[in-house]
Design a protein around this motif. Structure first.
Motif, mmCIF file in Angstrom:
data_model
loop_
_atom_site.group_PDB
_atom_site.id
_atom_site.type_symbol
_atom_site.label_atom_id
_atom_site.label_comp_id
_atom_site.label_asym_id
_atom_site.label_seq_id
_atom_site.Cartn_x
_atom_site.Cartn_y
_atom_site.Cartn_z
ATOM 1 N N ARG A 75 0.713 -1.293 -0.016
ATOM 2 C CA ARG A 75 -0.219 -0.013 0.048
ATOM 3 C C ARG A 75 0.899 1.135 -0.011
ATOM 4 O O ARG A 75 0.811 2.171 -0.747
ATOM 5 C CB ARG A 75 -1.020 -0.098 1.356
ATOM 6 C CG ARG A 75 -1.818 1.262 1.435
ATOM 7 C CD ARG A 75 -2.502 1.530 0.221
ATOM 8 N NE ARG A 75 -3.614 2.511 0.516
ATOM 9 C CZ ARG A 75 -4.216 3.291 -0.423
ATOM 10 N NH1 ARG A 75 -4.020 3.112 -1.538
ATOM 11 N NH2 ARG A 75 -5.208 4.036 -0.119
ATOM 12 N N VAL A 76 1.926 1.512 0.633
ATOM 13 C CA VAL A 76 2.680 2.473 0.800
ATOM 14 C C VAL A 76 3.467 2.526 -0.704
ATOM 15 O O VAL A 76 3.638 3.996 -1.113
ATOM 16 C CB VAL A 76 3.567 2.155 2.058
ATOM 17 C CG1 VAL A 76 4.857 3.256 2.009
ATOM 18 C CG2 VAL A 76 3.257 2.362 3.425
ATOM 19 N N ALA A 77 3.836 1.492 -1.118
ATOM 20 C CA ALA A 77 4.661 1.537 -2.226
ATOM 21 C C ALA A 77 3.654 2.093 -3.609
ATOM 22 O O ALA A 77 4.016 2.963 -4.334
ATOM 23 C CB ALA A 77 5.180 0.349 -2.661
ATOM 24 N N ASP A 78 2.309 1.606 -3.404
ATOM 25 C CA ASP A 78 1.518 2.324 -4.607
ATOM 26 C C ASP A 78 1.059 3.809 -4.040
ATOM 27 O O ASP A 78 1.164 4.333 -5.273
ATOM 28 C CB ASP A 78 -0.053 1.387 -4.467
ATOM 29 C CG ASP A 78 0.313 -0.151 -4.805
ATOM 30 O OD1 ASP A 78 1.219 -0.145 -5.401
ATOM 31 O OD2 ASP A 78 -0.546 -0.820 -4.281
ATOM 32 N N LEU A 79 0.954 4.094 -2.843
ATOM 33 C CA LEU A 79 0.867 5.508 -2.605
ATOM 34 C C LEU A 79 2.044 6.512 -3.175
ATOM 35 O O LEU A 79 2.040 7.202 -3.722
ATOM 36 C CB LEU A 79 0.615 5.880 -1.196
ATOM 37 C CG LEU A 79 -0.699 5.246 -0.625
ATOM 38 C CD1 LEU A 79 -0.779 5.333 0.812
ATOM 39 C CD2 LEU A 79 -1.940 6.211 -1.311
ATOM 40 N N ALA A 80 3.462 5.813 -2.970
ATOM 41 C CA ALA A 80 4.598 6.514 -3.262
ATOM 42 C C ALA A 80 4.675 6.679 -4.721
ATOM 43 O O ALA A 80 5.260 7.636 -5.257
ATOM 44 C CB ALA A 80 5.741 5.650 -2.650
ATOM 45 N N ALA A 81 4.209 5.941 -5.415
ATOM 46 C CA ALA A 81 3.969 5.865 -7.033
ATOM 47 C C ALA A 81 3.502 6.843 -7.609
ATOM 48 O O ALA A 81 3.614 7.502 -8.720
ATOM 49 C CB ALA A 81 3.700 4.435 -7.518
ATOM 50 N N ASP A 82 2.398 7.377 -6.689
ATOM 51 C CA ASP A 82 1.629 8.526 -7.335
ATOM 52 C C ASP A 82 2.264 9.817 -7.038
ATOM 53 O O ASP A 82 1.549 11.018 -7.386
ATOM 54 C CB ASP A 82 0.123 8.321 -6.782
ATOM 55 C CG ASP A 82 -0.402 7.061 -7.183
ATOM 56 O OD1 ASP A 82 -0.266 6.680 -8.292
ATOM 57 O OD2 ASP A 82 -1.322 6.542 -6.349
ATOM 58 N N GLY A 83 3.327 10.088 -6.364
ATOM 59 C CA GLY A 83 3.811 11.145 -5.936
ATOM 60 C C GLY A 83 5.218 11.623 -6.370
ATOM 61 O O GLY A 83 5.832 10.685 -7.101
ATOM 62 N N ASP A 84 5.757 12.938 -6.018
ATOM 63 C CA ASP A 84 7.110 13.057 -6.452
ATOM 64 C C ASP A 84 8.111 12.869 -5.398
ATOM 65 O O ASP A 84 9.352 12.535 -5.656
ATOM 66 C CB ASP A 84 7.045 14.611 -6.682
ATOM 67 C CG ASP A 84 6.235 14.940 -7.739
ATOM 68 O OD1 ASP A 84 6.368 14.574 -8.845
ATOM 69 O OD2 ASP A 84 5.391 15.621 -7.548
ATOM 70 N N VAL A 85 7.876 12.862 -3.920
ATOM 71 C CA VAL A 85 8.759 12.593 -2.916
ATOM 72 C C VAL A 85 8.042 12.061 -1.804
ATOM 73 O O VAL A 85 6.945 12.106 -1.481
ATOM 74 C CB VAL A 85 9.411 14.103 -2.573
ATOM 75 C CG1 VAL A 85 10.512 13.833 -1.450
ATOM 76 C CG2 VAL A 85 10.065 14.902 -3.652
ATOM 77 N N VAL A 86 8.846 11.245 -1.052
ATOM 78 C CA VAL A 86 8.351 10.266 0.092
ATOM 79 C C VAL A 86 9.081 10.882 1.389
ATOM 80 O O VAL A 86 10.320 11.308 1.025
ATOM 81 C CB VAL A 86 8.339 9.126 -0.089
ATOM 82 C CG1 VAL A 86 8.054 8.460 1.365
ATOM 83 C CG2 VAL A 86 7.514 8.280 -1.021
ATOM 84 N N VAL A 87 8.437 11.318 2.336
ATOM 85 C CA VAL A 87 9.223 11.685 3.622
ATOM 86 C C VAL A 87 8.825 10.542 4.745
ATOM 87 O O VAL A 87 7.579 10.272 4.869
ATOM 88 C CB VAL A 87 8.581 13.109 4.327
ATOM 89 C CG1 VAL A 87 9.363 13.181 5.590
ATOM 90 C CG2 VAL A 87 8.884 14.196 3.368
ATOM 91 N N ILE A 88 9.960 9.705 4.931
ATOM 92 C CA ILE A 88 9.698 8.571 5.833
ATOM 93 C C ILE A 88 10.162 8.590 7.188
ATOM 94 O O ILE A 88 11.456 9.087 7.091
ATOM 95 C CB ILE A 88 10.036 7.271 5.061
ATOM 96 C CG1 ILE A 88 9.540 6.087 5.718
ATOM 97 C CG2 ILE A 88 11.488 7.123 4.544
ATOM 98 C CD1 ILE A 88 9.593 4.807 4.881
ATOM 99 N N GLY A 89 9.607 8.256 8.040
ATOM 100 C CA GLY A 89 10.261 8.375 9.602
ATOM 101 C C GLY A 89 9.577 9.036 10.645
ATOM 102 O O GLY A 89 9.616 8.723 11.640
#
Length: 498
Positions: free
Chosen positions: A305-319
């Motif tokens: 689910r997280v990977a799919d959401l990340a694919a729709d955006g430009d940048v991920v902030v994780i942590g």
């Protein structure tokens, strides 16, 4: 060497340090005049062919230093269209000094005579597209005066200011494509540092020190924000979409990061967090788009689910706020190993970076203790500390933004040649009130928004600078009793009012 984009930033940083552009132009013009004197004798005829920008302004200054030469200034265009205040001021000084002037508004009016030296000051760095009239005809006239070295003629000596007009300062190629032309110079006087494209031409290049302080390159400044403004014609999504992955033990951290990303200019921000805290995260702001993940903590089962959401955006902030449970760390580990995009890594996720092989572009935002937990070293001396961070960033292969009294940003610059070329910059904005909890989450979100619009190193440097400015603004009002939300409210002014 320094790229044209970085040179513009350094100029702006120098002005912020108290060295005005007018003073730099005076030094630049003096350097051009020295080169003209070295290439000519007293009484020789010198034609200065000038554009209406700061490149032409440098030549206006040079003309005042050449009283023992037979100088004529050829302005391409009308004086009222001179583009900058300092160039206009030096134009007026030129007129007051009664130096001979020819105003050229049409290509048919280009007539340089038979000078011993021609100074090409039509266009400088940062110019796109081919030469337009009357500059194109002037460039052809300069080439004809210079003569063909193969026929044995000496011809006129051509001196270019900063870079030959029509040449891309970064590549050495003509700016207008195959059909374009560029001035073929014998000598080039460039300022502060060599431009990459000059290594690709046959000319004697002089690098003139014009008084830009070392601090203008060493420290971040307003120049590091160049190019980050919003296009007035942009549409939703074109200024970046950010996904914040975090929460569980803490609800404030992911919300702070997400709100900071919005205030730093991202168009859309989503928060992927455990369902058990989703309502609390949503409660911080109606502007957040919250995506619930089953359970009370991040877990490996959330990976797809997280990977799919990340694919729709430009940048991920994780942590932010995810905690250090084994399940949460395993999710972050799997995500980073699989991800191919751009991510800002903060808080407990930082410890995973040295052990994970990833094709992602990462910006890591540790404080001193987290840096040591990653395997990095630090030092009390700021310059020694900066070098240690640079070396560790190169070892990791990722950008580092290490928080402290002086933040240290290390990474590979966007204009660096292929290979392992790493640089470092320090940031002096900020104050002791920013040791309060949550300011690091704000920084991570800010960098995330900026990384959607520019390269990782540039995003980290600009993020550190504006985050500190926002903190300084908050401290000016509240003293050191500030809170993280004070920074968020001031981010737009810090970013766009500089």
């Amino acid at each position: 060497m320094i790229s044209s984009e970085r040179m513009a930033a350094v100029d702006a940083n120098a002005a912020a340090l108290g060295v005005p552009r007018k003073q730099l132009m005076e030094s630049s013009g003096n350097a051009v005049a020295r080169e003209v004197r070295a290439a000519s004798d007293p009484g020789d005829a010198v034609a200065l062919v000038c554009g209406r920008g700061n490149n032409g302004g440098d030549a206006f200054v040079a003309a005042r230093f050449l009283a023992d030469r037979d100088v004529t200034v050829h302005l391409l265009g009308r004086p009222e269209s001179i583009g900058t205040t300092i160039a206009r001021e030096n134009w007026e000084a030129l007129r007051a000094a009664e130096i001979p002037i020819t105003i050229v508004t049409d290509s048919a009016e280009v007539n340089l005579g038979s000078p011993d030296v021609v100074v090409d000051a039509m266009l400088g760095t940062g110019i796109a597209g081919g030469l337009r009239e009357p500059a194109r005809t002037a460039a052809e006239a300069i080439t004809e005066l210079r003569g063909d070295a193969d026929d044995g003629s000496a011809g006129t000596t051509v001196i270019a200011v900063d870079v030959p007009s029509g040449m891309d300062a970064d590549t050495g190629e003509s700016t207008g494509g195959e059909a374009a032309i560029a001035v073929d110079a014998d000598r080039v006087v460039t300022f502060h540092d060599a431009k990459p494209g000059l290594a690709r031409i046959e000319a004697n290049v002089t690098v003139a020190d014009i008084g830009i302080p070392v601090a203008a390159e060493r420290y971040t400044g307003p120049g590091d924000l160049h190019g980050l403004g919003r296009d007035p014609d942009s549409h939703k999504g074109e200024n970046g979409e950010v996904l914040v992955v975090g929460g569980g033990p803490y609800t404030g951290a992911p919300a702070l990061s997400a709100r900071a990303a919005l205030r730093a200019g991202a168009d859309l921000v989503r928060v992927a967090c455990p369902a058990g805290v989703a309502d609390e995260v949503q409660g911080y702001s109606a502007d957040l788009i919250v995506r619930e993940l089953p359970g009370d903590a991040l877990a490996p089962d959330h990976f797809r689910r997280v990977a799919d959401l990340a694919a729709d955006g430009d940048v991920v902030v994780i942590g932010p706020g995810m905690g250090d449970s084994e399940g949460s760390l395993e999710l972050a580990r799997r995500f980073l190993a699989d991800f191919h995009g751009r991510a800002v890594v903060d808080a407990d996720a930082l410890r995973l970076v040295p052990e994970v092989e990833t094709d992602a572009e990462l910006v890591c935002t540790p404080h001193q203790g987290e840096l040591r937990g990653m395997g990095g070293e630090t030092a009390a001396d700021p310059d020694e500390r900066a070098e240690l961070v640079r070396e560790f960033a190169a070892e990791l292969g990722h950008t580092l933004l290490v928080k402290g009294r002086y933040d240290v940003v290390a990474g590979r610059t966007a204009d660096a040649d292929a290979g392992e070329t790493w640089t470092v910059r320090q940031n002096r904005t900020g104050n002791p009130g920013m040791t309060v909890g949550g300011t690091g989450d704000v920084l991570a979100g800010t960098v995330g928004a900026l990384a959607a619009r520019t390269a990782p190193f540039e995003a980290a440097a600009a993020g550190a600078y504006v985050n500190g400015l926002a903190g300084d603004s908050a401290a000016a009002e509240n003293g050191h009793g500030l809170v993280a939300t004070d920074l968020i409210d001031r981010l737009p002014h810090a970013l766009y009012d500089e």
